[in-house]
Design an enzyme around this catalytic site. Sequence first.
Site, PDB file in Angstrom:
ATOM      1  CB  VAL A  54      -5.804  -0.328  11.802  1.00  0.00           C
ATOM      2  CG1 VAL A  54      -6.447  -0.633  10.452  1.00  0.00           C
ATOM      3  CG2 VAL A  54      -4.806   0.811  11.667  1.00  0.00           C
ATOM      4  CB  ALA A  99      -9.010  -4.507  15.234  1.00  0.00           C
ATOM      5  CE  LYS A 100      -1.329  -7.277  15.987  1.00  0.00           C
ATOM      6  NZ  LYS A 100      -1.536  -8.735  16.004  1.00  0.00           N
ATOM      7  N   GLY A 101      -3.697  -2.819  17.122  1.00  0.00           N
ATOM      8  CA  GLY A 101      -3.272  -1.547  17.672  1.00  0.00           C
ATOM      9  C   GLY A 101      -1.771  -1.560  17.881  1.00  0.00           C
TER      10      GLY A 101
END
Length: 410
Positions: A54, A99-101
Amino acid sequence: MWEMALSRLDATMAILGLNDGMQKYLREPRKIIEVAIPVKMDSSIIEIFKGYRVQHDTNRGPAKGGIRYHQDVTLDEIKALAMLMTWKCAVVGIPFGGAKGGVIVDPTKISINELEKITRRYIFEIIENIGPEKDIPAPDVGTNAQVMAWILDTYSMDKGHSVPGVVTGKPICLGGSQGREEATSRGCVYTILSTLKVLGIDAACLNVVVQGFGNVGSNAAKILFDLGHRIIGLSDVTGAIHNPGGIDPYKVADYIKSGKTLASYPEAQAIGREAIFEIKCDILVPAALENQITASNAAKIKAKIIAEGANGPVTPDADPILAGSNIFIIPDVLCNAGGVTVSYFEWVQGNLAYFWGKREVNLKLRDIMEKAFYDVYNASQKKKVDMRTAASLIAVDRVAEAVTLRGIYP
Ligand code: GLU
């Protein structure tokens, strides 16, 4: 967690008086990617894992944030953590968005070979969306420098040349930065030291409890121990230990490395995992997962300072209870921003192809963390709000300013 992130954002935007359009804009992540990750396991059976990336915002620079491997990962959690990264980068003033995954997998239950396959296929699936100028992953819960090395390799093979700037938190021999591994913890300790100064607490030997003994928790315990403080409680997924006389975190780390559990460490008393929050101490460092301190256990906490090493460890309904107990909170977006700050240094060093020594990294980290701490503290004093609200006001204001200056395309 997403609802909580939104409710905190809404409260901040209301204080800032942002218009409706800006409010809608900041609430919505710019991009949400969901992928299926098929992997041929060691048993030859095919498993499908679910992965997310995201990107919440890119107005202040490329999206930036870690990748989490954990069995409880959800899209909502990743959205919230991506948004938190936007505020975190803005609070410390580094030129990144958020962001982050995440991948839904328990990395402790699969082989190293399977871990590598999951990583490479996940990156292949999101490859068009990441890159040194687009979105730069880093380690988070359940990932480490080795995982970053596989990401670097997968991305580089696809591009046909080595692209070290696609990730941070990579091994030093592949262009990683000195001091990155313990940077989150070191930054957290710098904010604790600034807190002791503003609260006028004599910093000689304070009692410290650390919840979580992963990268952030174990390094925070070691750095505070090295500074002469007494670590009286530690916990991890296996349990918790307490010793009012002090625990040597280096010995605990060696003990765990030898294949034993933290809970069975002989030089302390085993206690229930929840009981970690009931130990009377000066500094409590929650350094595990989110939503650990809630309305149901907040009243039991007997610490003077909570330093949020983890992302989102305190739920919004716990905040007023902690405030009622007069506990000073160093909010996550400030307290654990040392990791992404040294990620920024790593990115800069990689771009320059000129690498700094550890001392230089740590000094620059201290400068940024201290400035950010006083920005937040002074704002909290001036506006008569708590530290979390102050940090949020600064961050959201900076991002809203960037959005306004850039305007909406086309
Ligand atoms: N995962 C870390 C965090 O939550 C570091 C992110 C990064 O370095 O990009 O802040």
